[in-house]
Design a protein around this motif. Structure first.
Motif, PDB file in Angstrom:
ATOM      1  N   ALA A 204       0.845  -1.205   0.000  1.00 10.13           N
ATOM      2  CA  ALA A 204       0.000   0.000   0.000  1.00 10.13           C
ATOM      3  C   ALA A 204       0.880   1.254   0.000  1.00 10.13           C
ATOM      4  O   ALA A 204       0.602   2.234  -0.705  1.00 10.13           O
ATOM      5  N   GLY A 205       1.971   1.191   0.800  1.00 12.88           N
ATOM      6  CA  GLY A 205       2.893   2.321   0.858  1.00 12.88           C
ATOM      7  C   GLY A 205       3.572   2.555  -0.487  1.00 12.88           C
ATOM      8  O   GLY A 205       3.701   3.700  -0.951  1.00 12.88           O
ATOM      9  N   LEU A 206       4.003   1.461  -1.127  1.00 16.25           N
ATOM     10  CA  LEU A 206       4.685   1.575  -2.431  1.00 16.25           C
ATOM     11  C   LEU A 206       3.771   2.210  -3.479  1.00 16.25           C
ATOM     12  O   LEU A 206       4.204   3.023  -4.293  1.00 16.25           O
ATOM     13  N   GLN A 207       2.501   1.820  -3.420  1.00  9.91           N
ATOM     14  CA  GLN A 207       1.561   2.334  -4.410  1.00  9.91           C
ATOM     15  C   GLN A 207       1.259   3.814  -4.186  1.00  9.91           C
ATOM     16  O   GLN A 207       0.732   4.482  -5.084  1.00  9.91           O
ATOM     17  N   GLY A 208       1.605   4.307  -3.003  1.00  6.67           N
ATOM     18  CA  GLY A 208       1.353   5.719  -2.715  1.00  6.67           C
ATOM     19  C   GLY A 208       2.533   6.625  -3.013  1.00  6.67           C
ATOM     20  O   GLY A 208       2.443   7.845  -2.831  1.00  6.67           O
ATOM     21  N   ILE A 209       3.660   6.040  -3.435  1.00  2.86           N
ATOM     22  CA  ILE A 209       4.837   6.882  -3.738  1.00  2.86           C
ATOM     23  C   ILE A 209       4.633   7.558  -5.102  1.00  2.86           C
ATOM     24  O   ILE A 209       4.402   6.870  -6.103  1.00  2.86           O
ATOM     25  N   PRO A 210       4.724   8.896  -5.152  1.00  2.57           N
ATOM     26  CA  PRO A 210       4.491   9.590  -6.435  1.00  2.57           C
ATOM     27  C   PRO A 210       5.510   9.148  -7.489  1.00  2.57           C
ATOM     28  O   PRO A 210       6.708   9.038  -7.203  1.00  2.57           O
ATOM     29  N   LYS A 211       5.022   8.915  -8.691  1.00  6.42           N
ATOM     30  CA  LYS A 211       5.889   8.438  -9.785  1.00  6.42           C
ATOM     31  C   LYS A 211       6.948   9.482 -10.150  1.00  6.42           C
ATOM     32  O   LYS A 211       8.047   9.148 -10.578  1.00  6.42           O
ATOM     33  N   ASN A 212       6.573  10.762  -9.959  1.00  6.50           N
ATOM     34  CA  ASN A 212       7.507  11.807 -10.401  1.00  6.50           C
ATOM     35  C   ASN A 212       8.815  11.804  -9.598  1.00  6.50           C
ATOM     36  O   ASN A 212       9.843  12.286 -10.062  1.00  6.50           O
ATOM     37  N   LEU A 213       8.750  11.217  -8.374  1.00  7.17           N
ATOM     38  CA  LEU A 213      10.000  11.133  -7.605  1.00  7.17           C
ATOM     39  C   LEU A 213      10.991  10.217  -8.318  1.00  7.17           C
ATOM     40  O   LEU A 213      12.186  10.503  -8.394  1.00  7.17           O
ATOM     41  N   TYR A 214      10.477   9.110  -8.834  1.00  7.24           N
ATOM     42  CA  TYR A 214      11.336   8.175  -9.562  1.00  7.24           C
ATOM     43  C   TYR A 214      11.822   8.809 -10.875  1.00  7.24           C
ATOM     44  O   TYR A 214      12.979   8.642 -11.267  1.00  7.24           O
ATOM     45  N   GLU A 215      10.910   9.541 -11.539  1.00  8.05           N
ATOM     46  CA  GLU A 215      11.297  10.183 -12.801  1.00  8.05           C
ATOM     47  C   GLU A 215      12.424  11.191 -12.571  1.00  8.05           C
ATOM     48  O   GLU A 215      13.423  11.232 -13.303  1.00  8.05           O
ATOM     49  N   ALA A 216      12.262  11.964 -11.484  1.00  2.41           N
ATOM     50  CA  ALA A 216      13.291  12.951 -11.159  1.00  2.41           C
ATOM     51  C   ALA A 216      14.622  12.267 -10.865  1.00  2.41           C
ATOM     52  O   ALA A 216      15.692  12.719 -11.295  1.00  2.41           O
ATOM     53  N   ALA A 217      14.529  11.128 -10.124  1.00  6.00           N
ATOM     54  CA  ALA A 217      15.755  10.392  -9.787  1.00  6.00           C
ATOM     55  C   ALA A 217      16.425   9.865 -11.052  1.00  6.00           C
ATOM     56  O   ALA A 217      17.656   9.919 -11.181  1.00  6.00           O
ATOM     57  N   ARG A 218      15.596   9.357 -11.962  1.00  9.46           N
ATOM     58  CA  ARG A 218      16.167   8.837 -13.215  1.00  9.46           C
ATOM     59  C   ARG A 218      16.832   9.941 -14.014  1.00  9.46           C
ATOM     60  O   ARG A 218      17.891   9.758 -14.594  1.00  9.46           O
ATOM     61  N   VAL A 219      16.168  11.107 -14.035  1.00  7.38           N
ATOM     62  CA  VAL A 219      16.739  12.258 -14.754  1.00  7.38           C
ATOM     63  C   VAL A 219      18.106  12.593 -14.170  1.00  7.38           C
ATOM     64  O   VAL A 219      19.055  12.937 -14.880  1.00  7.38           O
ATOM     65  N   ASP A 220      18.215  12.450 -12.844  1.00  7.25           N
ATOM     66  CA  ASP A 220      19.494  12.736 -12.185  1.00  7.25           C
ATOM     67  C   ASP A 220      20.503  11.600 -12.354  1.00  7.25           C
ATOM     68  O   ASP A 220      21.582  11.623 -11.760  1.00  7.25           O
ATOM     69  N   GLY A 221      20.098  10.567 -13.082  1.00  5.14           N
ATOM     70  CA  GLY A 221      21.033   9.468 -13.359  1.00  5.14           C
ATOM     71  C   GLY A 221      21.038   8.361 -12.328  1.00  5.14           C
ATOM     72  O   GLY A 221      21.966   7.544 -12.298  1.00  5.14           O
ATOM     73  N   HIS A 226      19.968   2.963  -6.520  1.00  5.05           N
ATOM     74  CA  HIS A 226      19.905   4.306  -5.936  1.00  5.05           C
ATOM     75  C   HIS A 226      18.463   4.731  -5.703  1.00  5.05           C
ATOM     76  O   HIS A 226      18.143   5.350  -4.685  1.00  5.05           O
ATOM     77  N   GLN A 227      17.606   4.410  -6.689  1.00  8.84           N
ATOM     78  CA  GLN A 227      16.183   4.773  -6.526  1.00  8.84           C
ATOM     79  C   GLN A 227      15.597   4.078  -5.300  1.00  8.84           C
ATOM     80  O   GLN A 227      14.822   4.665  -4.549  1.00  8.84           O
ATOM     81  N   PHE A 228      16.000   2.805  -5.126  1.00  8.88           N
ATOM     82  CA  PHE A 228      15.474   2.042  -3.989  1.00  8.88           C
ATOM     83  C   PHE A 228      15.902   2.692  -2.667  1.00  8.88           C
ATOM     84  O   PHE A 228      15.079   2.920  -1.778  1.00  8.88           O
ATOM     85  N   TRP A 229      17.218   2.989  -2.559  1.00  5.89           N
ATOM     86  CA  TRP A 229      17.730   3.492  -1.280  1.00  5.89           C
ATOM     87  C   TRP A 229      17.378   4.963  -1.036  1.00  5.89           C
ATOM     88  O   TRP A 229      17.231   5.376   0.108  1.00  5.89           O
ATOM     89  N   HIS A 230      17.244   5.737  -2.115  1.00  9.94           N
ATOM     90  CA  HIS A 230      17.055   7.173  -1.904  1.00  9.94           C
ATOM     91  C   HIS A 230      15.642   7.668  -2.189  1.00  9.94           C
ATOM     92  O   HIS A 230      15.340   8.819  -1.880  1.00  9.94           O
ATOM     93  N   VAL A 231      14.809   6.816  -2.769  1.00  7.90           N
ATOM     94  CA  VAL A 231      13.412   7.220  -2.981  1.00  7.90           C
ATOM     95  C   VAL A 231      12.473   6.281  -2.219  1.00  7.90           C
ATOM     96  O   VAL A 231      11.714   6.711  -1.344  1.00  7.90           O
ATOM     97  N   THR A 232      12.572   4.992  -2.541  1.00  6.19           N
ATOM     98  CA  THR A 232      11.607   4.034  -1.970  1.00  6.19           C
ATOM     99  C   THR A 232      11.711   3.974  -0.434  1.00  6.19           C
ATOM    100  O   THR A 232      10.710   4.161   0.274  1.00  6.19           O
TER     101      THR A 232
END
Lengths: 316, 415
Positions: A204-221, A226-232
């Motif tokens: 339930a928590g994972l489904q509530g994480i905004p997608k744009n956070l991951y997009e921003a992280a990807r844009v930053d390379g 890294h996405q797991f440790w710094h976003v999820t």
């Protein structure tokens, strides 16, 4: 010149502000309404929690109760006897191992399965099927889980058969009856029974994480790790902390599973604080010693509950 | 758990008080709490109570039935709250604790008041000279053997002494195919294996674990039996999983043909027949020491009965006890339960109808019922203490002598 004198002010005794009785009643009712709604809950809490806790604390400072018609106060003697009992020390050690390993495994497995179910790599239908399979252990009652695993882990059971066929063992392993494996075996059963609760909550928590956070992280390379440790993880952190604290409290109090699988044995290798307390009460009829042990467990649970409440408040 | 127990007590105390009250119209209503009704054919205990009510106008009986474990907890809670049912089903292991608690009354006094002649009672459980429990029916624990496995192993008759038993157990185990000679349930959750499967070896040779009412676990007879079981263990003839095996597991292993011999209740005969109709098995006395030719003690468990101290209708309660112990009713009840009667004049039907039960009855009558745990304080805990120390010995952590010495010290602290 006429002087107009202002007439002396007439002080009319203003009638006391009279509130019609109906209005007063209405206001009183408005004030009382929340308490009336709370009253059944409060009454039940007092009857089922406050009274028993006070009774048990009272019992714990008597020489013995229930089986003794004239109990006498003995101060903290029961507490001293309980905490100096070597079996109590064993129970504490076993409870710590059982709890820490269970909670850690619940978290890791629950998170792993939640990530798998949240992944876009598998189709929605497959995800639904696995969601049902993964959540199954949570649907069984403790009695069913105990009977099921007693059968599976029987020396002539399915687990040994499979391990034998696969060539991992060459003789029957007495998983629950061997002092070397019993504690690990019941910890494993508890892990199996409890991970779905973590999985469902984290999903339930994972489904509530905004997608744009991951997009921003990807844009930053940022890569997957890294996405797991710094976003999820940062996004799930409040849920994880709540779940871990709750699971700690629940697992330290686990009784039925242990009682129905090993009864605290073999010897005392699976003795927990819960089974230790139960035996004092219902096997030795030492209700005061059992009460002292229960109060110790309550105090330990309160420490965990304190951290939980503090964390919840900080979140709010 | 204790909190839950305390809640139960608080609720029991709050709700109790008039549970054993007379009904209107001069009719006395007796509450009878027991675990027997679910274990008897449906409606049979109620039918007996109807018969009692017919014979005793003005007395009605309300049956409070539940499984054994919950009956025990109900009796403990009722005793604490003073709301125990008028008549209670008792296990011998509870009697000492309840009598010391003052929650069950002296039946000796009730018998005297009623002018009852106790000559027909097979046994009475006494504490400090007064009877607190009367065994209504007894379930004996003979040796049950799998005939097919014994034959296959080259053994033509059930073993009669320890050497024959060890040889038979070894021969059965040597058959392989995951078959073991003997099942030894030592679960600490339900530690009655210590009574039925360990101490039975002592009693079968006329031995005792007590001396002058005090623990005597280090005597030659107990030591001999414990060392004998250790030898069986070391020989690998005991079914795996013994340390967490319960009575029902033992019966299941035997019924499935994975165990050749077990000491078990006669009550399990019908269970085995129903679960595996093709299994051929026999009943024999528990093997004694090779040189022993005296009377053999045979372990038993009872459905006992007692009267609550807080009952306001003790005279009526005694009438119910007397009714259940009468020759005819006791015969009927023991027939229904597949157990042996508590009245020496009663004869259950199955003795005439079933050869196996007839054999068991012969064993019962040629020996004496032996269960030294009956009437001891915290009897279940004593079994658990012994079980823990014995497990340590079997696991190699200590010698048998050290285990018995440790159990002796632990038992002494409870007496």
């Amino acid at each position: 010149m006429s002087r107009l004198n202002a007439p002396p002010p007439v002080t009319v005794e203003a009638p006391a502000p009279t509130v019609p009785p109906r209005g007063r009643r209405r206001r009183l009712r408005r004030h009382l309404t929340p308490y009336l709604y709370l009253a059944p809950t409060l009454a039940l809490m007092v009857l089922l929690m406050v009274v028993p806790i006070i009774m048990v604390v009272g019992y714990s400072v008597m020489d013995n109760v229930i089986t003794n018609q004239n109990p006498q106060p003995v101060g903290l003697e029961n507490y001293v006897e309980v905490v100096t009992d070597p079996v109590f020390h064993t129970a504490v050690r076993n409870t710590i191992y059982f709890t820490v390993v269970s909670v850690a495994a619940h978290l890791v497995l629950g998170l792993a399965f939640a990530l798998m179910l949240n992944s876009g790599l598998v189709s929605g239908r497959i995800r639904a099927v696995f969601r049902m399979i993964y959540v199954l252990p949570w649907l069984f009652t403790v009695a069913i889980i105990a009977v099921l695993w007693r059968l599976l882990l029987n020396p002539n059971g399915v687990i040994n058969y499979l391990l034998d066929v696969a060539g991992f063992i060459d003789s029957k392993v007495e998983w629950l009856a061997n002092p070397d494996t019993a504690l690990h075996a019941i910890t494993f059963i508890n892990i199996w029974a409890g991970y779905p609760f973590f999985m469902v909550s984290l999903l339930a928590g994972l489904q509530g994480i905004p997608k744009n956070l991951y997009e921003a992280a990807r844009v930053d390379g940022a890569g997957a790790a890294h996405q797991f440790w710094h976003v999820t993880i940062p996004q799930l952190k409040p849920i994880i902390i709540s779940m871990v604290l709750l699971d700690f409290i629940w697992t330290t109090q686990q009784f039925a599973l242990i009682w129905m699988t090993t009864g605290g044995g073999p010897i005392n290798v699976t003795e927990m604080l819960s089974t230790f307390t139960y035996k004092l009460a219902f096997s030795r009829y030492e209700f005061s010693l059992a009460s002292a042990s229960a109060v110790v467990v309550l105090a330990l649970s309160m420490i965990l509950a304190f951290f939980y409440v503090r964390h919840q408040k900080a979140r709010d | 758990m204790v909190l839950v127990g305390a809640s139960a007590l608080a609720l029991t105390a709050a709700c109790g008080g008039d549970t054993d009250e007379s009904a209107a119209g001069g009719t006395v209503t007796l509450e009878f709490a027991q675990w027997w009704e679910p274990e008897l054919p449906e409606g049979s205990l109620r039918a007996l109570m109807d018969e009692f009510e017919e014979q005793n106008p003005g007395i009605t009986v309300e049956l409070l039935s539940g499984p054994y474990a919950s009956t025990k907890e109900q009796v403990v809670a009722g005793a604490a709250a003073g709301t125990m049912s008028d008549v209670v089903g008792l296990d011998g292991a509870w009697v000492n604790d309840f009598s010391r608690q003052g929650s069950i009354t002296s039946l000796t006094d009730l018998m005297a008041e009623a002018g009852y002649d106790d000559g027909e009672l097979a046994s009475q459980i006494q504490i400090d000279g007064a009877t607190y429990m009367i065994p209504v029916v007894n379930f004996v624990y003979p040796l049950i053997t799998n005939d097919a496995l014994l034959t296959e192993a080259g053994v033509d008759a059930p073993p009669a002494n320890r050497t024959e038993f060890a040889d038979a157990a070894q021969a059965i185990t040597d058959l392989g195919d995951d078959v073991s000679g003997w099942a030894l349930p030592l679960s600490l959750e339900a530690p009655n294996g210590v009574q039925n499967d360990v101490m039975s070896w002592v009693w079968a040779s006329g031995g005792s674990m007590l001396a002058d009412g005090q623990p005597d676990l280090t005597n030659a007879q107990v030591t001999g039996a414990a060392e004998y079981i250790q030898q069986l263990w070391d020989a690998g003839v005991v079914a795996p999983g013994a340390f967490t095996m319960k009575e029902q597991d033992k019966v299941e292993e035997f019924t499935n043909g994975r165990v050749g011999m077990m000491i078990s209740s006669l009550a399990h005969v019908n269970t085995i027949r129903e679960s595996n109709p093709d299994l051929e098995f026999s009943i024999a006395a528990i093997p004694a020491e090779d040189s022993y030719d005296g009377e053999r003690g045979i372990p038993y468990a009872s459905w006992g009965i007692g009267v609550a101290e807080n009952s306001e209708h003790k005279a009526e309660a005694w009438k119910l006890v007397e009714f259940l112990m009468s020759e005819e009713v006791n015969s009927e009840l023991s027939s229904l339960a597949n157990a042996f009667p508590g009245n020496t004049s009663s004869v259950p039907d199955f003795v005439a109808d079933d050869e196996m039960f007839a054999t068991a009855f012969e064993i019962y009558q040629s020996g004496y019922p032996a269960n030294e745990f009956t009437g001891l304080p915290v009897a279940e805990e004593l079994m658990r203490m012994f079980g823990e120390e014995f497990q340590r010995a079997l696991d190699g952590d200590q010698s048998v002598a050290e285990a018995l010495d440790a159990a002796q010290q632990r038992w002494l602290s409870e007496f």
